[in-house]
Design a protein around this motif. Structure first.
Motif, short mmCIF file in Angstrom:
data_model
loop_
_atom_site.label_atom_id
_atom_site.label_comp_id
_atom_site.label_asym_id
_atom_site.label_seq_id
_atom_site.Cartn_x
_atom_site.Cartn_y
_atom_site.Cartn_z
N LYS A 345 0.85 -1.20 0.00
CA LYS A 345 0.00 0.00 0.00
C LYS A 345 0.88 1.25 0.00
N ASN A 346 0.28 2.36 -0.35
CA ASN A 346 1.03 3.61 -0.44
C ASN A 346 1.71 3.96 0.88
N GLU A 347 1.05 3.61 1.99
CA GLU A 347 1.65 3.96 3.30
C GLU A 347 2.89 3.14 3.63
N HIS A 348 3.15 2.08 2.86
CA HIS A 348 4.34 1.28 3.08
C HIS A 348 5.59 1.87 2.41
N ILE A 349 5.39 2.76 1.44
CA ILE A 349 6.48 3.14 0.53
C ILE A 349 7.67 3.76 1.25
N GLU A 350 7.42 4.68 2.19
CA GLU A 350 8.54 5.36 2.85
C GLU A 350 9.39 4.36 3.64
N THR A 351 8.74 3.47 4.39
CA THR A 351 9.48 2.46 5.16
C THR A 351 10.23 1.52 4.23
N LEU A 352 9.56 1.10 3.16
CA LEU A 352 10.23 0.21 2.19
C LEU A 352 11.46 0.89 1.60
N ALA A 353 11.35 2.16 1.28
CA ALA A 353 12.49 2.88 0.70
C ALA A 353 13.65 2.96 1.68
N ASP A 354 13.34 3.20 2.96
CA ASP A 354 14.39 3.21 3.99
C ASP A 354 15.11 1.86 4.05
N LEU A 355 14.32 0.78 4.11
CA LEU A 355 14.90 -0.56 4.22
C LEU A 355 15.69 -0.92 2.97
N ALA A 356 15.18 -0.56 1.81
CA ALA A 356 15.87 -0.88 0.55
C ALA A 356 17.21 -0.16 0.48
N PHE A 357 17.21 1.11 0.88
CA PHE A 357 18.46 1.87 0.82
C PHE A 357 19.50 1.30 1.79
N ALA A 358 19.02 0.73 2.92
CA ALA A 358 19.94 0.13 3.91
C ALA A 358 20.36 -1.29 3.53
N ASP A 359 19.79 -1.84 2.46
CA ASP A 359 20.03 -3.24 2.11
C ASP A 359 21.44 -3.43 1.55
N PHE A 360 21.93 -4.67 1.68
CA PHE A 360 23.31 -4.99 1.29
C PHE A 360 23.51 -5.22 -0.20
N ALA A 361 22.43 -5.42 -0.97
CA ALA A 361 22.60 -5.87 -2.35
C ALA A 361 22.96 -4.75 -3.33
N HIS A 362 22.35 -3.58 -3.18
CA HIS A 362 22.49 -2.57 -4.23
C HIS A 362 23.87 -1.92 -4.37
N PRO A 363 24.77 -1.97 -3.38
CA PRO A 363 26.10 -1.43 -3.65
C PRO A 363 26.82 -2.10 -4.83
N ASN A 364 26.42 -3.32 -5.19
CA ASN A 364 27.01 -3.99 -6.35
C ASN A 364 26.22 -3.76 -7.64
N ASN A 365 25.14 -2.99 -7.57
CA ASN A 365 24.41 -2.64 -8.78
C ASN A 365 25.33 -1.88 -9.73
N PRO A 366 25.14 -2.00 -11.04
CA PRO A 366 26.06 -1.32 -11.96
C PRO A 366 26.04 0.20 -11.85
N LYS A 367 24.94 0.76 -11.36
CA LYS A 367 24.89 2.21 -11.13
C LYS A 367 24.38 2.48 -9.72
N PRO A 368 24.74 3.61 -9.12
CA PRO A 368 24.29 3.91 -7.76
C PRO A 368 22.77 4.03 -7.68
N VAL A 369 22.22 3.66 -6.52
CA VAL A 369 20.78 3.77 -6.28
C VAL A 369 20.57 4.57 -5.00
N SER A 370 19.90 5.71 -5.11
CA SER A 370 19.64 6.55 -3.94
C SER A 370 18.33 6.14 -3.27
N ARG A 371 18.12 6.66 -2.08
CA ARG A 371 16.84 6.39 -1.42
C ARG A 371 15.68 6.89 -2.26
N GLU A 372 15.85 8.06 -2.88
CA GLU A 372 14.79 8.61 -3.73
C GLU A 372 14.54 7.71 -4.94
N ASP A 373 15.62 7.12 -5.49
CA ASP A 373 15.45 6.16 -6.59
C ASP A 373 14.58 4.99 -6.14
#
Length: 382
Positions: A345-373
């Motif tokens: 739901k829409n109310e989940h988005i902010e918390t999900l974005a926080d958790l995703a940005f803190a996640d271990f996987a995206h530092p190996n993504n080919p391009k940087p991913v910000s919390r806003e991304d």
């Protein structure tokens, strides 16, 4: 690939691959003088005829089996501690993980904890905890029943904190299985949803590993072949399963797990919070997010997407064609296209974005991913 015989190969774990491979388990245990295994599985697998058949086969050969299946579908630290208590209470001599990623992750974490009794997350690889994995570990055997995570060939376990839901990685070469019995017949009765979700997880592993920024040409080659095998087999395995399609999917999932030692990326960081916050099936979380994550990665990496398109045998060898293929594939295996269809739901988005940005996987993504991304990707997928 020949499907009606058992093959052996090493990478570096010894893998016995083919229909009927699991029947070799009792003889293997006897050969290694192992008489009291702790079998770790999940509550669903524990009730299936295929599992009961394995246990009965072992018991008939005077092997004293203890089953531990009290685990969550997204494993947490307390699952591991309870499993280790079962080990302590029943005088075991080996550990056999049977199931999908959750069961095999818990089994591997118990393997670690048996002789490493400090707080489990001291051994978190993300804070350098692997240096503390110094003691011997029990004899460890893995038997996959899904074609998704490929955890059977891995050397790490992902376990979440019970309270914060943050996922930790327990890692050490010591945690690799001594042998894998990869028997596609064990996957034949998987229901279509689990086949589709775990299969899309395997595809995500292979695609993200190929795109990951780390240098590992061998993983790149394995990932592209894994992508090709899934293209050939996932729809068939989901909708009209046969031994050939199930065998290809089982091989492709192991290839994905080997390839992602190179790294993962934005899709897994989008998916992990859905599992920890909303208890979404990990494969389903990857499946819904992968078209959006791949779209994010195209610009600047068109050459990589051309190779993926070739592996998928697409007429147009572009990133956009790959994204369209992913949406079409989800349709063919009955995976929804939107996060709102799986309870977000829409109310989940902010918390999900926080958790995703803190996640271990995206530092190996080919391009940087910000919390806003991450926020915008969730909103796009919502």
């Amino acid at each position: 690939m020949i499907f009606d015989k058992i093959h052996q190969f090493n990478f570096p774990t010894t893998i016995r691959f083919g229909a009927g491979a699991v029947k070799e388990l009792p003889a293997y245990l006897a050969k290694n003088n192992l008489k009291a295994p702790l079998i770790v599985t999940d509550p669903t697998i524990a009730q299936l005829p295929l599992f009961k058949s394995i246990v009965a086969d072992l018991s008939s050969k005077n092997i004293a089996v203890e089953v531990f299946s009290d685990i969550h579908k997204n494993p947490v630290k307390s699952d591991v501690y309870k499993g280790c208590e079962a080990w302590d209470a029943t005088n075991r001599d080996s550990i056999i993980g049977i199931g999908g990623g959750a069961a095999l992750d818990v089994a591997r974490a118990i393997v670690l904890r048996v002789n490493h009794r400090e707080d489990l997350f001291k051994y978190d690889d993300l804070i350098g905890g692997d240096i503390y994995v110094t003691n011997d570990v029990p004899h460890f055997i893995t038997i996959p029943t899904t074609s998704g995570t490929g955890s059977e060939v891995g050397r790490s376990a992902i376990i979440a904190d019970d309270e914060t839901h943050q996922k930790k990685i327990l890692f050490s070469p010591k945690l690799m299985a001594q042998i894998v019995f990869a028997d596609p017949e064990l996957t034949m009765d998987l229901p279509p949803f689990i086949t589709a979700a775990t299969g899309m997880d395997a595809l995500t592993h292979n695609m993200e590993a190929y795109l990951a920024k780390n240098f590992h040409p061998m993983c790149d080659g394995i990932a592209l072949e894994g992508i090709s095998l899934i293209k050939d087999s996932l729809v068939q395995a989901t909708n009209h399963p046969d031994l050939a399609s199930r065998s290809k999917m089982l091989m492709a999932s192991m290839m994905g797990a080997i390839a992602f030692q190179k790294g993962l990326g934005v899709v897994h960081s989008l998916a992990h919070p859905l599992s920890s916050l909303l208890d979404t099936h990990h494969g389903l979380a990857n499946a819904v997010n992968i078209p959006y994550g791949m779209q994010f990665n195209i610009a600047g990496f068109e050459d990589r997407f051309k190779k993926i398109a070739i592996a998928l045998d697409l007429q147009e060898q572009t990133g956009d064609a790959v994204v369209k293929y992913l949406f079409d594939l989800n349709t063919k295996v009955n995976i929804p296209h939107k996060l709102s269809d799986i309870g977000v739901k829409n109310e989940h988005i902010e918390t999900l974005a926080d958790l995703a940005f803190a996640d271990f996987a995206h530092p190996n993504n080919p391009k940087p991913v910000s919390r806003e991304d991450f926020k915008q990707l969730y909103l796009s997928a919502l």
